[in-house]
Design a protein around this motif. Structure first.
Motif, PDB file in Angstrom:
ATOM      1  N   TRP A   1      11.681  -0.381  -5.522  1.00 10.60           N
ATOM      2  CA  TRP A   1      11.398   0.651  -4.519  1.00 10.60           C
ATOM      3  C   TRP A   1      11.027   0.065  -3.157  1.00 10.60           C
ATOM      4  N   TRP A   2      10.343  -1.081  -3.127  1.00  5.67           N
ATOM      5  CA  TRP A   2       9.873  -1.626  -1.862  1.00  5.67           C
ATOM      6  C   TRP A   2      11.018  -2.133  -0.986  1.00  5.67           C
ATOM      7  N   SER A   3      12.069  -2.655  -1.599  1.00  6.39           N
ATOM      8  CA  SER A   3      13.214  -3.142  -0.818  1.00  6.39           C
ATOM      9  C   SER A   3      13.854  -2.029   0.007  1.00  6.39           C
ATOM     10  N   PHE A   4      13.713  -0.797  -0.459  1.00  8.51           N
ATOM     11  CA  PHE A   4      14.382   0.330   0.188  1.00  8.51           C
ATOM     12  C   PHE A   4      13.382   1.335   0.771  1.00  8.51           C
ATOM     13  N   TYR A   5      12.120   0.935   0.817  1.00 11.13           N
ATOM     14  CA  TYR A   5      11.054   1.839   1.240  1.00 11.13           C
ATOM     15  C   TYR A   5      11.272   2.355   2.661  1.00 11.13           C
ATOM     16  N   ALA A   6      11.494   1.422   3.607  1.00  9.90           N
ATOM     17  CA  ALA A   6      11.680   1.837   5.006  1.00  9.90           C
ATOM     18  C   ALA A   6      12.947   2.669   5.168  1.00  9.90           C
ATOM     19  N   ILE A   7      14.021   2.278   4.476  1.00 13.13           N
ATOM     20  CA  ILE A   7      15.269   3.043   4.555  1.00 13.13           C
ATOM     21  C   ILE A   7      15.064   4.445   3.994  1.00 13.13           C
ATOM     22  N   TRP A   8      14.372   4.538   2.862  1.00 13.02           N
ATOM     23  CA  TRP A   8      14.088   5.834   2.232  1.00 13.02           C
ATOM     24  C   TRP A   8      13.265   6.724   3.153  1.00 13.02           C
ATOM     25  N   LEU A   9      12.228   6.153   3.768  1.00 15.60           N
ATOM     26  CA  LEU A   9      11.369   6.928   4.662  1.00 15.60           C
ATOM     27  C   LEU A   9      12.130   7.410   5.888  1.00 15.60           C
ATOM     28  N   LYS A  10      12.966   6.543   6.456  1.00 19.73           N
ATOM     29  CA  LYS A  10      13.692   6.906   7.680  1.00 19.73           C
ATOM     30  C   LYS A  10      14.863   7.836   7.401  1.00 19.73           C
ATOM     31  N   ASN A  11      15.692   7.476   6.432  1.00 20.49           N
ATOM     32  CA  ASN A  11      16.949   8.191   6.231  1.00 20.49           C
ATOM     33  C   ASN A  11      16.861   9.358   5.248  1.00 20.49           C
ATOM     34  N   ASN A  12      15.957   9.273   4.284  1.00 21.04           N
ATOM     35  CA  ASN A  12      15.840  10.351   3.292  1.00 21.04           C
ATOM     36  C   ASN A  12      14.706  11.319   3.614  1.00 21.04           C
ATOM     37  N   ILE A  13      13.564  10.773   4.015  1.00 26.21           N
ATOM     38  CA  ILE A  13      12.409  11.613   4.339  1.00 26.21           C
ATOM     39  C   ILE A  13      12.458  12.066   5.790  1.00 26.21           C
ATOM     40  N   GLY A  14      13.023  11.233   6.679  1.00 29.51           N
ATOM     41  CA  GLY A  14      13.201  11.616   8.081  1.00 29.51           C
ATOM     42  C   GLY A  14      12.020  11.319   8.980  1.00 29.51           C
ATOM     43  N   VAL A  15      11.229  10.259   8.683  1.00 27.29           N
ATOM     44  CA  VAL A  15      10.092   9.936   9.538  1.00 27.29           C
ATOM     45  C   VAL A  15      10.577   9.227  10.805  1.00 27.29           C
ATOM     46  N   THR A  16       9.790   9.325  11.878  1.00 27.72           N
ATOM     47  CA  THR A  16      10.104   8.663  13.141  1.00 27.72           C
ATOM     48  C   THR A  16       9.632   7.214  13.104  1.00 27.72           C
ATOM     49  N   GLY A  17       9.977   6.459  14.130  1.00 29.28           N
ATOM     50  CA  GLY A  17       9.507   5.084  14.221  1.00 29.28           C
ATOM     51  C   GLY A  17       7.993   5.015  14.286  1.00 29.28           C
ATOM     52  N   SER A  18       7.378   5.943  15.033  1.00 29.85           N
ATOM     53  CA  SER A  18       5.918   5.975  15.130  1.00 29.85           C
ATOM     54  C   SER A  18       5.290   6.319  13.784  1.00 29.85           C
ATOM     55  N   ASP A  19       5.878   7.301  13.075  1.00 29.83           N
ATOM     56  CA  ASP A  19       5.366   7.675  11.748  1.00 29.83           C
ATOM     57  C   ASP A  19       5.486   6.504  10.772  1.00 29.83           C
ATOM     58  N   LEU A  20       6.585   5.782  10.870  1.00 33.74           N
ATOM     59  CA  LEU A  20       6.787   4.624   9.997  1.00 33.74           C
ATOM     60  C   LEU A  20       5.719   3.566  10.261  1.00 33.74           C
ATOM     61  N   GLY A  21       5.423   3.353  11.535  1.00 30.76           N
ATOM     62  CA  GLY A  21       4.362   2.412  11.893  1.00 30.76           C
ATOM     63  C   GLY A  21       3.020   2.858  11.360  1.00 30.76           C
ATOM     64  N   THR A  22       2.750   4.168  11.422  1.00 30.41           N
ATOM     65  CA  THR A  22       1.494   4.711  10.894  1.00 30.41           C
ATOM     66  C   THR A  22       1.386   4.473   9.394  1.00 30.41           C
ATOM     67  N   ILE A  23       2.467   4.719   8.672  1.00 27.43           N
ATOM     68  CA  ILE A  23       2.459   4.529   7.216  1.00 27.43           C
ATOM     69  C   ILE A  23       2.172   3.077   6.853  1.00 27.43           C
ATOM     70  N   TYR A  24       2.877   2.157   7.510  1.00 24.78           N
ATOM     71  CA  TYR A  24       2.672   0.743   7.201  1.00 24.78           C
ATOM     72  C   TYR A  24       1.273   0.285   7.594  1.00 24.78           C
ATOM     73  N   SER A  25       0.769   0.786   8.705  1.00 27.91           N
ATOM     74  CA  SER A  25      -0.554   0.403   9.165  1.00 27.91           C
ATOM     75  C   SER A  25      -1.636   0.853   8.194  1.00 27.91           C
ATOM     76  N   ILE A  26      -1.568   2.112   7.753  1.00 28.10           N
ATOM     77  CA  ILE A  26      -2.565   2.638   6.818  1.00 28.10           C
ATOM     78  C   ILE A  26      -2.445   1.946   5.459  1.00 28.10           C
ATOM     79  N   ASN A  27      -1.221   1.701   5.011  1.00 28.85           N
ATOM     80  CA  ASN A  27      -1.036   0.965   3.757  1.00 28.85           C
ATOM     81  C   ASN A  27      -1.755  -0.390   3.798  1.00 28.85           C
ATOM     82  N   GLN A  28      -1.558  -1.107   4.883  1.00 30.34           N
ATOM     83  CA  GLN A  28      -2.158  -2.428   5.000  1.00 30.34           C
ATOM     84  C   GLN A  28      -3.671  -2.350   5.168  1.00 30.34           C
TER      85      GLN A  28
END
Length: 412
Positions: free
Chosen positions: A29-56
């Protein structure tokens, strides 16, 4: 020096199994996490940054706890049970909890996801690496030779995961839980203390139980430790943002159909990680010869070449070739960190050193940088971002050449 894998050593076999199943589950799942979030869920670049930041950010707490607890436990496997349960629970969580919440209550979904991902993956990765490294030193095999099987597990799952993902990402998530069951079985069967005599067990337990708070505080007063932290922030943190948050989507979008790109990326990732596994088995010989510092700097130079290559080129074949540099860079960094810590600090605290000095330092960098880099990406695009990251890494290499210690492990 001859390369030989110690298949007759059952501790090596079980350690390799831990790594194989853990990284196989993560890769699905992790290999495709960013692709899944962007292309399947439809998050923006800023939202993607928020997700990774909070995860870390969330992972930092668990890294500290994991490091301190595992150093007190020594080679005992108590924390592996937590990881076992989370691996099995990952599929249902991603499908029935995480995905719906990202659509209906974004922040709640992100927070809940960060807790599970941190406990089971982001913090657990360093925990398992440090646990196996302890086993390797105790039972006489190179950590890198066991870690190679983690790369193989990641590669196999990346190849299978690419096919699954092109059909339905939920297949990837269910497969994670299946692999989690295999990890659980490994943990049931492995009894590391049975390989020790009773007197050795007591001596080892007493040695780890003697660790005090002062032993930990001494590390944080050591300038060598902070030199390593600064180097990690300027290299591995930026590289992780590049490799996890930016590159997968960048590569998939080089194709006319991003779904085809995701599938090809999975296959490419598989080849790269197989080569990485070979590197894990062979590169310890180079590191033992030139030393941890030189190896870390060499890894940084290769890292810079890869990021700059992605900034300059957009040809699919060239970018695919450049990605293969990852197979040399990762073994140089990961194995050198362990050998650097063993040469310069208290070996009993290896889990804390790796999780705090390397993993947490990386996480702090990702927390600070993910959102601004995501926002900047929305404005300037991939190539400019890649140039900026490569420049930061170059500066960090120059600083590291002065601040890192030249000390090697005696009698390697």
């Amino acid at each position: 020096m001859k390369i030989s894998l110690p298949f007759s050593n059952k501790n090596y076999l079980f350690s390799s199994s831990y790594l194989f199943f853990f990284f196989a589950a993560w890769s699905l799942w992790w290999s495709f996490y960013a692709i899944w979030l962007k292309n399947n869920i439809g998050v923006t670049g800023s939202d993607l940054g928020t997700i990774y930041s909070i995860n870390q950010f969330t992972s930092i707490t668990f890294m500290i706890l994991y490091g301190v607890i595992q150093d007190k436990l020594g080679i005992r496997k108590h924390l592996m049970w937590i990881i076992s349960v989370i691996l099995i629970a990952t599929g249902p969580f991603l499908i029935y909890v995480y995905e719906p919440l990202l659509a209906s209550n974004f922040m709640l979904g992100v927070i809940l996801g960060s807790i599970l991902f941190s406990l089971g993956y982001l913090s657990a990765c360093g925990l398992i690496d440090s646990y196996v490294e302890k086993i390797s030193r105790k039972f006489g095999f190179e950590y890198g030779q066991a870690r190679a099987w983690g790369c193989i597990g990641y590669a196999v799952s990346a190849a299978i995961g690419g096919l699954f993902f092109s059909i339905n990402p939920h297949l990837n998530f269910w497969a994670v839980s299946v692999v989690g069951v295999l990890f659980f079985i490994t943990n049931v069967c492995y009894q590391p203390t049975k390989s020790l005599k009773r007197k050795e067990i007591q001596q080892k337990t007493d040695n780890y139980n003697s660790i005090t708070l002062n032993d930990f505080t001494i590390i944080f007063k050591n300038t060598k430790f902070w030199g390593l932290v600064v180097f990690t922030l300027g290299t591995w943190s930026f590289y992780n943002i590049y490799d996890q948050q930016l590159f997968p989507v960048f590569y998939a979008n080089l194709f006319s159909d991003p779904k085809i790109g995701a599938s090809v990326y999975g296959q490419l990732n598989s080849v790269q990680v197989i080569l990485e596994g070979i590197g894990m088995a062979c590169i310890p010989l180079l590191i033992n010869r030139i030393g941890p510092k030189s190896s870390l700097l060499l890894g940084g130079v290769i890292m810079t070449c890869r990021i700059l290559g992605a900034a300059i080129f957009d040809d699919i074949y060239i970018i695919s070739f450049i990605k293969m540099l990852h197979a040399i860079e990762v073994p140089l960094f990961v194995i050198s960190i362990f050998k650097y810590n063993a040469a310069n600090f208290d070996k009993r605290l290896s889990s804390t050193l790796f999780l705090v000095g390397f993993q947490i330092a990386t996480s702090v960098g990702i927390i600070i940088l993910s959102i601004p880099i995501g926002m900047l990406f929305d404005k300037v695009g991939y190539h400019t971002i890649f140039f900026i990251i490569s420049c930061v890494v170059i500066v960090s290499l120059v600083i590291g050449s002065f601040t890192l210690s030249n000390k090697k492990i005696e009698n390697q």
